[in-house]
Every structure is written in C-alpha cells, then in structure tokens.
Enzyme design. Structure first.
Site, PDB file in Angstrom:
ATOM      1  N   SER A   6       1.631  63.643 -44.463  1.00 40.57           N
ATOM      2  CA  SER A   6       0.176  63.783 -44.259  1.00 40.57           C
ATOM      3  C   SER A   6      -0.168  63.785 -42.773  1.00 40.57           C
ATOM      4  O   SER A   6      -0.973  64.603 -42.299  1.00 40.57           O
ATOM      5  CB  SER A   6      -0.565  62.613 -44.918  1.00 40.57           C
ATOM      6  OG  SER A   6      -0.519  62.725 -46.305  1.00 40.57           O
ATOM      7  N   ASP A 299       0.483  59.320 -54.977  1.00 45.39           N
ATOM      8  CA  ASP A 299       1.749  60.064 -54.918  1.00 45.39           C
ATOM      9  C   ASP A 299       2.937  59.207 -55.350  1.00 45.39           C
ATOM     10  O   ASP A 299       4.026  59.732 -55.591  1.00 45.39           O
ATOM     11  CB  ASP A 299       2.001  60.573 -53.492  1.00 45.39           C
ATOM     12  CG  ASP A 299       0.959  61.607 -53.076  1.00 45.39           C
ATOM     13  OD1 ASP A 299       0.412  62.286 -53.959  1.00 45.39           O
ATOM     14  OD2 ASP A 299       0.688  61.710 -51.873  1.00 45.39           O
ATOM     15  N   ARG A 371       7.975  64.981 -56.379  1.00 46.37           N
ATOM     16  CA  ARG A 371       7.841  63.571 -56.799  1.00 46.37           C
ATOM     17  C   ARG A 371       8.509  63.329 -58.154  1.00 46.37           C
ATOM     18  O   ARG A 371       8.908  62.214 -58.459  1.00 46.37           O
ATOM     19  CB  ARG A 371       6.367  63.163 -56.870  1.00 46.37           C
ATOM     20  CG  ARG A 371       5.586  63.420 -55.597  1.00 46.37           C
ATOM     21  CD  ARG A 371       5.750  62.335 -54.557  1.00 46.37           C
ATOM     22  NE  ARG A 371       5.014  62.686 -53.352  1.00 46.37           N
ATOM     23  CZ  ARG A 371       5.456  62.516 -52.108  1.00 46.37           C
ATOM     24  NH1 ARG A 371       6.640  61.983 -51.883  1.00 46.37           N
ATOM     25  NH2 ARG A 371       4.729  62.848 -51.072  1.00 46.37           N
TER      26      ARG A 371
HETATM   27  C1  S3P Z   1      -2.891  64.145 -49.089  1.00 47.35           C
HETATM   28  C2  S3P Z   1      -3.825  63.615 -49.925  1.00 47.35           C
HETATM   29  C3  S3P Z   1      -3.583  63.379 -51.347  1.00 47.35           C
HETATM   30  C4  S3P Z   1      -2.101  63.329 -51.665  1.00 47.35           C
HETATM   31  C5  S3P Z   1      -1.364  64.473 -51.034  1.00 47.35           C
HETATM   32  C6  S3P Z   1      -1.526  64.444 -49.531  1.00 47.35           C
HETATM   33  C7  S3P Z   1      -3.272  64.403 -47.687  1.00 47.35           C
HETATM   34  O1  S3P Z   1      -4.157  64.417 -52.099  1.00 47.35           O
HETATM   35  O2  S3P Z   1      -1.898  63.331 -53.045  1.00 47.35           O
HETATM   36  O3  S3P Z   1       0.000  64.415 -51.350  1.00 47.35           O
HETATM   37  O4  S3P Z   1      -2.373  64.615 -46.843  1.00 47.35           O
HETATM   38  O5  S3P Z   1      -4.471  64.393 -47.394  1.00 47.35           O
HETATM   39  P1  S3P Z   1      -5.728  64.407 -52.469  1.00 47.35           P
HETATM   40  O6  S3P Z   1      -6.451  64.335 -51.205  1.00 47.35           O
HETATM   41  O7  S3P Z   1      -6.002  65.706 -53.171  1.00 47.35           O
HETATM   42  O8  S3P Z   1      -5.916  63.227 -53.350  1.00 47.35           O
END
Ligand code: S3P
Length: 411
Positions: A6, A299, A371
């Site tokens: 992220s 996640d 995952r």
């Molecule tokens: C993420 C936010 C999450 C997560 C994804 C990465 C991000 O998704 O599940 O793997 O980097 O902002 P959502 O924002 O759709 O919940």
C-alpha cells in the site's frame, strides 16, 4: 518482509506527480506495485531502477502527466486502478484503465461516482473496468463513501489535490491512512484524523529530501504470524514490520485467538513506525471479529481463518467487502477449505469456522488471488496428506519470495 504494498503504491504515484526527484528504497517487489510504476512511466514520469527495490522518480511536477500511448494496464491491482483513476480525473485528456480478469470483475462505481461528481467523464462496463476517463478541471466534493475503503478515500484525495476548493472524505469507519501520511512527506497540507480527511486543491507534491524507506508489509508478515499461531511449539519473529495501528488488526485478532503476540517498536521509516512482531502458539480460543475491526485486517482474514480452523475457531461479520477482493474471498475460501477437508460456514458478510480441525490436504485452486495461496499454505502445513495449490504463482502479486521464505522457515 517485502516492502509494504500500500505504501509503495503511494510513494510511486506521488513521486511521479511531484516536483523534483523522489528516491525510494525497500519498494514492494510484487507485480501490483510494478503496475503502478509502469503506468506512471507510461504517463511521462522518468523512473530509474537504482538497485534492488530502489527507484528514482523524476516527477512531472507543474508540467503534469502526459497521455499514455495505449491503455494503462493495472494488472491485478485494485489500488493502482482506483488511485490512478483519481489522478487522471484531473488531467484533461482521455485515459483508458484496464486490468486482468480478476480486476475487471471488481466494483468501480465507488470511485466513478465521486470522480464524476467532481467533473470527470467516466465510461465503464456495467460499473467495472475497463474505465475510460476524460479528465477535467475538477471541483471539490464532500463525500461519504458507501463502504470504508482506503482506495476510495485515496482516489478522492488525489483528485482533490487538483480540484477547486477543499475536498473532504468522511469514512463510515477509519481506514489505513498511508495516503495522508505520504502527503506529509510530500509537503501537501491536509487536515486528517481517524475517519476524516480534507485536502485543498492547487497543491503540487514536492519530492522529499533523502530516501523514502518503505517499511515491511504487515499483510505479508501476517501469514507467518498465522502459521506460528497454528501449531504447538511453533513461533516466529518478524523484523521491520510497519506498525501502523490501522494495519494491525491481525495482531489483535491473533491475541483474541489465544496466540502469544508481542510487538516492539524500534524505528520510524518514511512516515510510519516500524518494529518487531513476535508470535508463538498459545492457548487457542474462539474469537469474534465484528465490523468495527474489519478495515484493519481485511487482507489478513484468509490466513486468520486458516489459523483459526487449526486453533480455536473464528466468527467474522461485517466483512462483505471480502466478496469483492481479488476473488470472492468468502466463497473461494469456503470452497478451497472444503477441498482441503476443512469446514467453514459462509454468511453474506462473513463466516464461521470451527476450531480443532485437521485438514486432509488435497488439490485446490488459488482463483488469481495471492491471499488465498497464503491461506491454503497455512492449512497445508498442518494437513495429514499433501496439498497441491494450482495457480500458486498468484502470490507474486504481493510477495514473490513467499515460496522461498516458506522453504527457509520450514527447514
Ligand atoms: C488498500 C486498501 C484495501 C486493501 C487493499 C489495499 C490500499 O482495499 O484491501 O489490499 O492500498 O489502499 P479497500 O480500500 O478497497 O478496502
């Protein structure tokens, strides 16, 4: 651990938008972040690989991004597609964002609606990618997304950087705040607290001095933590993990599941705390995870579910978002677990899994979902027979060294 996925996306995207040269180290090695790098390169940012996990990005700054020659291929990466949508929404030309079969099934109205309200023109296929976006001179919005999602929040904030007025996002529940923390590093003024973020337009990010060090990915750490918690006598120590509290729901969940978990903060990297996570098998207990905790461990739920099947069991509710991830993670976990001899009861927004189960092993498919590869691996390690995971190379999306680390830890 590999660098956090992220955070890596955000440093790459902001680096490409910034005035000046951004140096990044410890970048997430997976295919998802490579998609963000390729898209920004296609839009005119000069990006040089300076070493393993190290990049230099000469940002476009006030010159802004240029149209790509062809489609912007986001691969399997929802973060790339949604955040990039927010960026191209303010660039006055046509961009076409595409993804693989999994990404093309995922819901995009959640970003189409706010970005359209800000003034962009967006065409989709029944609310899904490919997205064709014609950017515009945007106006600020005050938006409450229908679901708690850092991707939606970040898409809107990135669009807000170039909008007239102050863009506000009010979240149903607080989500990871890596975009807001990265804004600080790139000199962007914003007003943010849990569940609320506001940014005023007309700001151009400025490349930070020095090297941005990406901390280790807690989502990748969670798989080893879940494995260590699943068998008597097992334990693991994981160094350099990002300790952002909005990412550490899995630590709390493992404690509730009876594992012995300890965290020691040791440093700061970029705008984040980093430290050591120690996990050992403890006294398995049945745990409950409700909606308020879900954004902080969304996640990690697949590996937690696998660990709980071997331990004391788990009930999860308020996690309907699992159904729109790289696969429908509730359905594909239930199916895969069944194929490996483990029972799980599906609910529309969660699942119940009994503890004390012994997987048989068997053949199972990863459904283009990294995952799931990790979750099936947790079960496979405690199965009475061998397990064959087909499509296991999907793990390269976030953790290309996963199989190598697995072999190393199991020796
Ligand atoms: C993420 C936010 C999450 C997560 C994804 C990465 C991000 O998704 O599940 O793997 O980097 O902002 P959502 O924002 O759709 O919940």
């Amino acid at each position: 651990m590999p660098g956090d996925k992220s955070i890596s996306h955000r440093y790459v995207l902001l680096g490409a938008l910034a005035e000046g040269t951004t140096s990044i180290a410890g970048l997430a090695p997976g295919a998802d972040v490579a998609s963000s790098v390729a898209c920004m390169h296609a839009m005119g940012a000069a990006i040089t690989r300076t070493g393993r996990g190290a990049l230099q990005i000469h940002g476009r700054g006030r010159h802004r991004l240029t149209p790509a020659d062809g489609d912007l291929d986001c691969g399997n990466s929802g973060t790339t597609l949604r955040l990039l949508a927010g960026i191209v929404a303010s660039h006055p030309f046509r961009s076409r964002l595409v993804g693989d079969a999994s990404l093309s099934r995922r819901p995009m109205r959640r970003v189409i609606d706010p970005l359209t309200s800000m003034g962009a023109t967006i065409t989709a296929q029944d609310g899904r990618a490919p997205l064709e976006i014609i950017g515009a001179d945007l106006r600020a919005i005050d938006w409450t997304p229908p679901v708690a999602s850092a991707q939606i929040k970040s898409a809107i904030l990135l669009a807000g950087l170039a909008a007239r007025g102050t863009t506000i996002v009010r979240e149903p529940l607080p989500t990871r705040d890596h975009t807001e923390r990265a804004f600080d590093l790139f000199g962007i003024r914003h007003d943010s607290r849990a569940g609320y973020a506001a940014v005023t337009g007309g700001q151009c990010p400025v490349a930070p001095a020095g090297v941005l060090q990406v901390p280790g990915d807690p989502s990748s750490a969670a798989v080893w933590a879940a494995i260590a918690a699943s068998r008597p006598g097992w334990s693991v120590e994981i160094q350099g993990v990002c300790l952002n509290p909005l990412r550490l729901g899995f630590v709390q969940a493992l404690s509730r599941m009876g594992a012995d978990v300890r965290i020691t903060e040791s440093a700061k990297a970029g705008g984040e705390s980093v430290g050591l996570v120690r996990v050992a098998f403890g006294t398995p207990q049945t745990a409950t995870i409700g909606p308020e905790m879900v954004p902080s461990l969304i996640d990690e739920l697949p590996v937690l579910a696998a660990s709980a099947a071997l331990g004391g069991g788990l009930r999860v509710s308020g996690a309907a978002e699992l159904r729109v991830k790289e696969s429908d993670r509730i359905a594909s976990l239930a199916l895969g677990f069944r194929q490996l001899g483990v029972r799980m009861t599906e609910h529309p927004d969660g699942f119940v899994i009994e503890g004390g189960q012994r997987p048989s092993g068997g053949q199972v498919d990863a459904h283009l979902d990294h995952r799931l590869v990790m979750a099936f691996t947790v079960l496979a390690l405690s199965a009475s027979g061998p397990t064959l995971i087909t499509g296991a190379d999907a793990v390269a999306v976030s953790y290309p060294g996963f199989h190598a680390d697995l072999l190393r830890l199991c020796q």
